[in-house]
Design an enzyme around this catalytic site. Sequence first.
Site, PDB file in Angstrom:
ATOM      1  N   GLY A 108       0.817  -1.215   0.000  1.00 49.77           N
ATOM      2  CA  GLY A 108       0.000   0.000   0.000  1.00 49.77           C
ATOM      3  C   GLY A 108       0.844   1.255   0.000  1.00 49.77           C
ATOM      4  O   GLY A 108       0.414   2.298  -0.495  1.00 49.77           O
ATOM      5  N   GLU A 131       2.556  -8.169  -1.604  1.00 47.57           N
ATOM      6  CA  GLU A 131       1.311  -8.697  -1.046  1.00 47.57           C
ATOM      7  C   GLU A 131       1.184 -10.214  -1.243  1.00 47.57           C
ATOM      8  O   GLU A 131       0.633 -10.913  -0.393  1.00 47.57           O
ATOM      9  CB  GLU A 131       0.105  -8.006  -1.710  1.00 47.57           C
TER      10      GLU A 131
HETATM   11  N1  T1G Z   1       1.996  -3.867   9.218  1.00 38.99           N
HETATM   12  C1  T1G Z   1       2.129  -4.003  10.566  1.00 38.99           C
HETATM   13  N2  T1G Z   1       3.315  -4.248  11.215  1.00 38.99           N
HETATM   14  C2  T1G Z   1       4.395  -4.326  10.445  1.00 38.99           C
HETATM   15  C3  T1G Z   1       4.345  -4.211   9.022  1.00 38.99           C
HETATM   16  C4  T1G Z   1       3.077  -3.945   8.419  1.00 38.99           C
HETATM   17  N3  T1G Z   1       2.928  -3.783   7.099  1.00 38.99           N
HETATM   18  N4  T1G Z   1       5.592  -4.367   8.549  1.00 38.99           N
HETATM   19  C5  T1G Z   1       6.398  -4.577   9.616  1.00 38.99           C
HETATM   20  N5  T1G Z   1       5.691  -4.553  10.751  1.00 38.99           N
HETATM   21  C6  T1G Z   1       6.209  -4.717  12.128  1.00 38.99           C
HETATM   22  C7  T1G Z   1       6.837  -6.088  12.377  1.00 38.99           C
HETATM   23  O1  T1G Z   1       5.892  -7.031  12.771  1.00 38.99           O
HETATM   24  C8  T1G Z   1       7.817  -5.769  13.495  1.00 38.99           C
HETATM   25  O2  T1G Z   1       7.088  -5.708  14.694  1.00 38.99           O
HETATM   26  C9  T1G Z   1       8.287  -4.365  13.141  1.00 38.99           C
HETATM   27  O3  T1G Z   1       7.280  -3.817  12.279  1.00 38.99           O
HETATM   28  C10 T1G Z   1       9.590  -4.340  12.407  1.00 38.99           C
HETATM   29  O4  T1G Z   1       9.496  -5.199  11.294  1.00 38.99           O
HETATM   30  C11 T1G Z   1      -3.435  -2.625   0.360  1.00 38.99           C
HETATM   31  C12 T1G Z   1      -2.856  -5.068   1.393  1.00 38.99           C
HETATM   32  C13 T1G Z   1       9.218  -3.383   6.281  1.00 38.99           C
HETATM   33  C14 T1G Z   1      10.967  -4.728   5.199  1.00 38.99           C
HETATM   34  O5  T1G Z   1       4.326  -6.999   3.156  1.00 38.99           O
HETATM   35  O6  T1G Z   1       8.593  -6.762   4.834  1.00 38.99           O
HETATM   36  O7  T1G Z   1      -0.003  -3.245   1.741  1.00 38.99           O
HETATM   37  O8  T1G Z   1       8.088  -7.610  15.909  1.00 38.99           O
HETATM   38  O9  T1G Z   1      11.129  -6.915  12.168  1.00 38.99           O
HETATM   39  O10 T1G Z   1      13.456  -6.680   9.241  1.00 38.99           O
HETATM   40  O11 T1G Z   1      -2.172  -3.428  -1.332  1.00 38.99           O
HETATM   41  O12 T1G Z   1       8.842  -5.665   8.055  1.00 38.99           O
HETATM   42  O13 T1G Z   1       8.890  -5.317  16.302  1.00 38.99           O
HETATM   43  O14 T1G Z   1       6.577  -6.009  17.057  1.00 38.99           O
HETATM   44  O15 T1G Z   1      10.249  -7.051   9.812  1.00 38.99           O
HETATM   45  O16 T1G Z   1      13.663  -4.154   9.229  1.00 38.99           O
HETATM   46  C15 T1G Z   1       2.545  -5.137   2.299  1.00 38.99           C
HETATM   47  C16 T1G Z   1       5.931  -6.216   5.410  1.00 38.99           C
HETATM   48  C17 T1G Z   1       1.409  -5.205   3.267  1.00 38.99           C
HETATM   49  C18 T1G Z   1       5.821  -5.458   4.136  1.00 38.99           C
HETATM   50  C19 T1G Z   1      11.115  -4.144   7.635  1.00 38.99           C
HETATM   51  N6  T1G Z   1       3.761  -4.877   3.012  1.00 38.99           N
HETATM   52  N7  T1G Z   1       7.058  -5.809   6.211  1.00 38.99           N
HETATM   53  O17 T1G Z   1      11.866  -5.280   7.898  1.00 38.99           O
HETATM   54  O18 T1G Z   1      11.832  -5.204  10.479  1.00 38.99           O
HETATM   55  S1  T1G Z   1      -0.068  -5.682   2.431  1.00 38.99           S
HETATM   56  C20 T1G Z   1       4.576  -5.842   3.392  1.00 38.99           C
HETATM   57  C21 T1G Z   1       8.322  -6.151   5.850  1.00 38.99           C
HETATM   58  C22 T1G Z   1      -0.574  -4.262   1.621  1.00 38.99           C
HETATM   59  C23 T1G Z   1      -2.112  -3.176   0.025  1.00 38.99           C
HETATM   60  C24 T1G Z   1      -1.755  -4.433   0.722  1.00 38.99           C
HETATM   61  C25 T1G Z   1       9.407  -5.788   6.803  1.00 38.99           C
HETATM   62  C26 T1G Z   1      10.148  -4.475   6.447  1.00 38.99           C
HETATM   63  P1  T1G Z   1       7.698  -6.179  16.028  1.00 38.99           P
HETATM   64  P2  T1G Z   1      10.696  -6.212  10.925  1.00 38.99           P
HETATM   65  P3  T1G Z   1      12.810  -5.339   9.221  1.00 38.99           P
END
Ligand code: T1G
Length: 708
Positions: A108, A131
Amino acid sequence: MSTPIPSTAAVQTRREGAVLVATIDNPPVNALSAEVRRGLLQAAEAAESDPEVRALLLVGAGRGFIAGADIREFGKPPLPPSLPEVCNRIEACSKPVVAAIHGVALGGGLEVAMAAHYRIALPDAKLGLPEVNLGLMPGSGGTQRAPRLMGLRPALDLMLGGRPIGATEALEAGLIDRIAEGNDAAAAGLEYALQLLATRAAVRRTGDSPLAADREAARATLKQLAADTAKKSRGLFSPLKIIEAVEAGLDLPFEEALRNERKLFLQCIDSPQRAGLVHAFFAEREVVKAPETRSAKPRALASVGVVGGGTMGAGIAVAVLDAGLPVTMVERDEASIARGRANVEKVYDGLVQKGRITPDAKATVMARFSGSTSYADLAGADLVIEAVFEDMDVKKAVFAELDRVAKPGAVLATNTSYLDIDAIAASISRPQDVIGLHFFSPANIMKLLEIVVPAKVSADVVATAFELAKKLKKVPVRAGVCDGFIGNRILAKYRQAADFMVEDGASPYEIDEAVRAFGYPMGPFQVSDLAGGDIGWATRKRKATTRDPRARYVQIADRICERGWFGQKTGRGYYLYPQGARTGTPDPEVLAIIDAERQRAGVQPRRFSAEEIMRRYMAAMINEGANVVREGIALRPLDVDVTFLSGYGFPRYRGGPMKYADTIGLARVLADVREFAQEDPLFWQPSPLLVELVAQGRNFESLNRLGE
Ligand code: T1G
Ligand code: NAD
């Protein structure tokens, strides 16, 4: 002079001359929570309505731009405004909107940036639509705007691959307009916005351009891609939905294509695969939160010793070298250390051959490797990992040497698969420094690392083990000491269930097929042939004296091993591997051995459906998983899930065995165990934890929060 105007906590806005700057500030990763969405919508409306504002700049605070939707909101009642509404409002703005990207712009987050009219990025930016890794698809315009900006194929690669691209590739693909120097996204974004105003740059709405220049060519590409994806994605739901959304965009007006995308997105939200993949995402982040990593600091970890240069010692050495650390390997004698070095070099020679690294790079890595036959060369190591023969006396002799030479405070680890680590620790003067580091073969590839915690170990040693896992990019799971720790202990149970089914009438090939259909890359008999049947045979022989005489014991595997048929490494096992083939073919001689064993055991064979095979296979896995949690060998059910996702090929979209159990319902699992117990009450003893949770109407998820 900047004029302060109203902001939300998660999106601060300020005026920089004619530019309204909206800063997204929602640590740790600026996820698009409801408050962020509200703040962005307000900013777009404020920019629109304030006559003094001539442009809007979107920028992220902290580590990056926006990491996507707030994944924790999925499956909960949606809060307004929706992200499509926010993106469409940004795109509709009559004044130029600029997105300035640093760090990650994912999901997003990239959709917000694509809804903007201009995009600038810092050199470190990572842009992606991941996603699909969560069982989802872009749901806020990504499937419609990305192809318009990047072209059809690059956009589909981004969405179906789920891997981010860097700033340079994004610029070449047309996803961004400019790469800025420096490390201040807000400043770079402001400068760009002012230049656009100075050149009277027009508002540029991505939705105004056609999805593809040549629709028929695009349709043909999508048709082929759907066929390939259906084959490759092994039952995954959302990849085909992505292609369906893009294809619809070829004919539908833009707004309608967005509505259609949203409809398909909500189907993905409702799919159990989303729940499994999101569980896996968070579970892999929870496993690093062990009591010791919260209470203690890791010790120094700048140099590593490895004792033993065989299959595991060499793989471990490569994993440590790949992490940039120096390695000293110690072997029994010159011939063995030469073999150990050769095992390590072989990996890098393979990478040079594939052009993945240069010969110079290989030389640089190998310069950090030193081999020796003298334990004294381990005196300076911060950590020593023992990977010698799986024999208690041999291991104790090695630890006695390490106790003699290792510096005070050095961490002494064993890679044993089954031996009692408490006994190894008790055999030396510093049991508090001894820990189990159970790698999986090949150790430089397999992600899972079981961190086995003996009774006397100090917390900072455990914390050091987790720190090592981070450096080696491994997925660490904390395990208690027992036979087989978490993974191999549970494996022994469902493998036994599989052996019982073979003796009772199923063929090993039917079982492998059912397990593959469930989503595994391989079935248990293919895995045995890959790992080598001799390892399991040695374990069975070691346990023969302590095996419960009342317990059912199937001898089919022994009959096969007695013939020296250990699998791929001997050209046959359960399958035949003619001319070193990697995929085996069913072996009629194995079926004959099975028939003979059934007669010897007096078993009347019967048919097993794929459904029954999986009910028994999973019931054995889940039931023992519950025992492992109940005994505290695993901290939480999610630790069992992560173990099987990252070390045993469990289908990721099912979230792991314990998550799968929650999906089908614990009562059903318990009913299966009780049904099978009628045949064999000794093997099928319902786990007291399973019984307790069913009685309380609870599930495994309810145990996944460590004492908060
Ligand atoms: N939502 C909520 N929490 C999130 C999050 C997210 N999108 N991304 C990370 N966190 C939390 C994670 O659980 C951890 O929490 C902390 O942040 C640090 O993350 C409409 C539907 C960004 C590359 O798939 O790939 O958008 O354990 O340990 O290694 O089309 O996090 O500390 O409590 O992973 O430096 C699409 C997911 C969503 C990206 C950072 N986005 N995140 O990595 O730290 S779907 C993703 C990542 C969407 C739209 C659709 C990675 C990162 P805590 P981390 P990191
Ligand atoms: P291996 O037989 O391939 O290698 C063992 C090496 O240890 C040999 O090279 C031998 O020369 C060396 N060695 C023996 N005694 C020694 C001593 N006193 N000092 C120095 N070196 C000595 O065995 P492997 O498969 O690498 O297994 C090693 C350990 O890892 C075992 O405990 C095994 O259970 C465990 N393990 C194996 C696997 C696997 O899949 N192979 C997976 C996980 C853990």
